[in-house]
Design an enzyme around this catalytic site. Structure first.
Site, PDB file in Angstrom:
ATOM      1  CG  MET A 325     -19.146  -1.393  96.308  1.00 31.50           C
ATOM      2  SD  MET A 325     -17.697  -1.410  97.385  1.00 31.50           S
ATOM      3  CE  MET A 325     -16.382  -1.136  96.196  1.00 31.50           C
ATOM      4  CB  VAL A 402     -22.764   1.124  87.087  1.00 29.63           C
ATOM      5  CG1 VAL A 402     -23.159  -0.336  87.106  1.00 29.63           C
ATOM      6  CG2 VAL A 402     -23.896   1.998  86.576  1.00 29.63           C
ATOM      7  CB  SER A 430     -13.419   5.069  92.433  1.00 27.22           C
ATOM      8  OG  SER A 430     -13.878   4.797  91.130  1.00 27.22           O
ATOM      9  CG  HIS A 451     -13.550   5.873  96.972  1.00 28.70           C
ATOM     10  ND1 HIS A 451     -12.255   6.145  96.588  1.00 28.70           N
ATOM     11  CD2 HIS A 451     -13.883   4.708  96.338  1.00 28.70           C
ATOM     12  CE1 HIS A 451     -11.830   5.198  95.772  1.00 28.70           C
ATOM     13  NE2 HIS A 451     -12.786   4.321  95.612  1.00 28.70           N
ATOM     14  CD  GLU A 463      -9.950   8.703  98.456  1.00 26.20           C
ATOM     15  OE1 GLU A 463      -9.056   9.518  98.230  1.00 26.20           O
ATOM     16  OE2 GLU A 463     -10.523   8.066  97.543  1.00 26.20           O
ATOM     17  CG  ASN A 501      -8.714   6.016  92.113  1.00 29.30           C
ATOM     18  OD1 ASN A 501      -7.952   5.056  92.097  1.00 29.30           O
ATOM     19  ND2 ASN A 501     -10.002   5.870  92.339  1.00 29.30           N
ATOM     20  CE1 TYR A 660      -3.708   1.654 107.931  1.00 34.36           C
ATOM     21  CE2 TYR A 660      -4.797   3.726 108.430  1.00 34.36           C
ATOM     22  CZ  TYR A 660      -4.056   2.638 108.840  1.00 34.36           C
ATOM     23  OH  TYR A 660      -3.661   2.531 110.143  1.00 34.36           O
TER      24      TYR A 660
END
Length: 715
Positions: A325, A402, A430, A451, A463, A501, A660
């Site tokens: 990431m 993390v 997230s 995000h 986001e 989410n 998206y």
């Protein structure tokens, strides 16, 4: 001056040669709106009556030539009866045909982008000269329609059926060298020489060296293929394009059918066929969705521009936590021109992050999208670090460690002490509340969520999450940085799961319920993929990772226990408990094996069915419509709640976030447009049929009120 309007002027420039110039007042680009079309009609009438003129050069004063039709006018235009649409197109086509029939040679000087109606304007003239960096094309199939100003007619006769099919069905934007090779343009010259080149062509026609009338007759005549050649060309094209586009996107194949139908006709009859086909496509739900998607995207871009006015400059960024990431964030930032420090606590993490960036850059070189020296420049813009040495110069930090609130809290407090007081801190979380993460910060006004979606280089959405204490400056700077990275930012307010989410997990809830009641997860996947999702829910969970899915699901259950908490053991729990984490360890709902190219392929694994037996409480055979309803109702209702709760500002923000962020089928326009297309009242009726399944399926009072009043989300 021969003609002077607000979008078009016509004047004599040299020895009886006129120049028609597009320059739409008050706009940064030229486009075919009602005003421009009407002025073009008036200007063309005057030009037709001028027997003293010897030629016409068509130009633009903008950086682009004409970007196409004004799509903001489509909704009103397309809402009328089909026959009115046909009449409207035929009326517009009278203008382009009148330009094609002018009593003197005509040349278009294409200085920049000429797309859709803009390129159809170019096709109406006898010749075209083009700047090296300009692009031309007919990309209307991206909007669920196809060219309606004579594009299917003129292009198929000018460059041949195969090339026209590729350009129109593929919605390609074509470089100058490609356009010249197939005969779509006649010359490539530098921008400052375009008018001279156009004048030269006109002089050659008038001197008898070029035959513009023969060129016209070619464009106005029938396609020069015999019956067998025509059948072969069109039937093969329909089969190939149909397989590629799929049944959910009918416009590419319909464009070919229209070209096939008018192949044996001369211009005016062919244009009638095109107009009828265009109107048919314009009335489809797919077209309404794709045009709505385009307008929503424009709305997001305008919002980003407004935020950018209050943004601080981000000349140097930093990402905390390397790995896949962090490496993805560093790559994207450096690629788009913002240098970035990539910090990790150990050298292995740094090595992994740099490896990820190198892998992505090498792919670009392999595809011819980058030269090796450019790769070196990008890598040199990523500074690996094991300490905070240069962080006093950092303008914005992306924390990407993390997904654990305690770890994130420690890292954010630590970095806050190492940066300037005006540096913006963001967390790539997230699910974790931004207000929770801001609790121990000294400057919470400088903190917000950022995000990214995995893989960072491919997923367009970011986001940007506002906490209760987040300042406008922090949001503006983060939005501007996301835009500079080539991403589409959507600003949302803080809540568990934010927008994407929060909406995704009710969808997974629908899936869990179906498996519990006896549905075959493979069938559910197939039905939802047929519905338009890039992958079904079981496959998506395997890709996301069962450990990630379980963790995020627990966060959502804690945040919204009334509808997202699941009693007993679920299908996700079973996979997690049996260490079937999905693609990351090659077994989840499916098993994963490498194909010849080294890519993971999913294969059926009977072990999954054995493991799921204890959680299956029914044996019902579900129809496709019932599977779709049980999957989509929870997702749509949660999107409605996000709008009602003020998590998103507008229906456009909500729908674009889903398209998206999680691949909501674009041809359906988004969750709220999907409700509109069903009808709010019909959607509420459908949800009520499943209300006994629990709160996930129960409409809000406000939605019931909308249904009662005949309201929609998109006026």
């Amino acid at each position: 001056m021969i003609y002077e309007g607000k979008a078009i002027t016509v004047k004599e420039i040299e020895g009886g040669i006129a120049q028609l110039n597009f320059d739409l007042q008050g706009e940064s680009v030229n486009k075919f709106n009602r005003l421009t079309l009407e002025e073009l009609r008036n200007a063309t009438k005057i030009l037709t009556s001028r027997t003293d003129l010897k030629g016409l050069v068509v130009t633009s004063s903008k950086d682009s030539f004409i970007v196409g039709a004004d799509i903001t006018e489509f909704k009103d235009l397309f809402s009328g009866p089909e026959d009115e649409l046909v009449a409207n197109n035929l009326s517009a086509n009278e203008i382009f045909s009148a330009i094609e029939d002018l009593p003197f040679p005509t040349v278009t000087a294409i200085n920049g982008i000429a797309l859709g109606g803009g390129f159809e304007m170019c096709l109406a003239t006898d010749y075209r000269v083009m700047a090296p960096k300009a692009k031309v094309g007919l990309p209307e199939t991206k909007l669920g329609i196809f060219p309606g100003f004579g594009g299917t007619v003129r292009l198929s006769r000018l460059i041949g059926v195969d090339n026209a099919v590729e350009w129109i069905s593929g919605a390609t934007e074509n470089r100058a060298d490609v356009a010249l090779k197939v005969g779509a343009v006649d010359a490539i010259v530098e921008p400052d020489k375009l008018v001279d080149a156009a004048l030269s062509i006109i002089h050659q026609v008038n001197n008898g060296k070029l035959d513009n009338l023969a060129r016209r007759e070619e464009k106005k005549g029938k396609i020069k293929l015999n019956v067998m050649e025509s059948m072969m060309a069109f039937e093969i094209s329909k089969a190939f394009v149909g397989a590629k586009a799929g049944k959910n996107y009918p416009a590419p194949v319909e464009a070919i059918k229209v070209m096939q139908k008018h192949a044996g006709m001369t211009r005016d009859k062919a244009i009638e066929v095109e107009a009828k086909g265009f109107a048919k496509m314009a009335k489809t739900d797919v077209s309404a969705s794709l045009i709505g998607l385009f307008l929503n995207d424009q709305e997001l871009k305008h919002k980003a521009k407004r935020w950018a006015k209050d943004a601080a400059d981000v000349k140097l960024a930093a990402v905390l936590g390397a790995g896949i990431m962090g490496g993805g964030v560093a790559y994207q930032s450096a690629l788009k021109g913002t240098p970035i420090i990539m910090k990790d606590i150990n050298p292995e993490g740094i090595a992994l992050g740099l490896k990820e960036a190198k892998k992505l850059l090498l792919k670009r070189i392999d595809k011819g999208r980058m030269k090796p020296d450019q790769m070196a420049d990008v890598l040199n813009s990523i500074t690996p670090a094991l300490n905070y040495g240069d962080f006093k110069n950092v303008d914005l930090v992306v924390e990407a460690v993390v997904e654990n609130p305690k770890v994130k809290d420690t890292v954010l407090r630590e970095v806050e002490g190492q940066v300037r007081e005006d540096t913006i801190l963001t967390s790539n979380t997230s699910t974790i509340s931004i207000d929770l993460l801001a609790k121990n910060l000294k400057r919470p006004e400088n903190f917000c969520g950022m995000h990214f979606f995995n893989p960072v280089h491919m997923m367009p959405l970011v986001e940007v999450i506002r906490g209760k204490k987040t300042s406008d400056r922090a949001i503006a700077t983060t939005v501007a940085y996301a835009t500079a990275m080539g991403k589409t930012p959507v600003v949302v307010n803080d809540c568990p799961g934010f927008l994407v989410n929060r909406v995704l997990f009710p969808y997974f809830g629908g899936f869990i319920g179906l498996v519990r009641d006896g549905a075959d997860f493979q069938k559910v996947d197939k039905v939802m993929e047929k519905f338009g999702w890039p992958m079904g829910p079981a496959y998506l969970l395997d890709v996301v990772g069962m450990d990630t899915g379980k963790h995020a699901g627990e966060v959502m259950a804690e945040g919204f226990p009334d509808r997202m908490k699941h009693e007993g053991t679920t299908a996700i729990d079973v996979m997690f408990d049996n260490k079937r984490y999905g693609q990351k360890n090659e077994k989840g709902f499916y098993r994963y094996e490498l194909d010849r190219k080294g890519k993971q392929q999913k294969v059926v694994d009977e072990e999954s069915y054995k493991l799921l037996k204890p959680v299956v409480q029914g044996d019902k055979e579900f129809e496709d419509d019932e599977i779709i309803a049980r999957m989509m109702i929870p997702l749509c209702l949660e999107t409605v709640r996000c709008l009602e709760d003020g998590i998103v500002e507008s229906p456009a923000d909500a729908d674009m976030g889903l398209i998206y962020g999680i691949g909501f089928p674009p041809f359906r326009g988004g969750a709220l447009r999907y409700i509109d297309q069903i009808g709010v009242d019909k959607f509420v009726e459908l949800a009520d049929k499943y209300a006994d399944l629990g709160p996930l399926y129960q409409p809000t009072d406000k939605l019931r009120e909308m249904a009662k009043n005949g309201q929609t989300f998109f006026a």
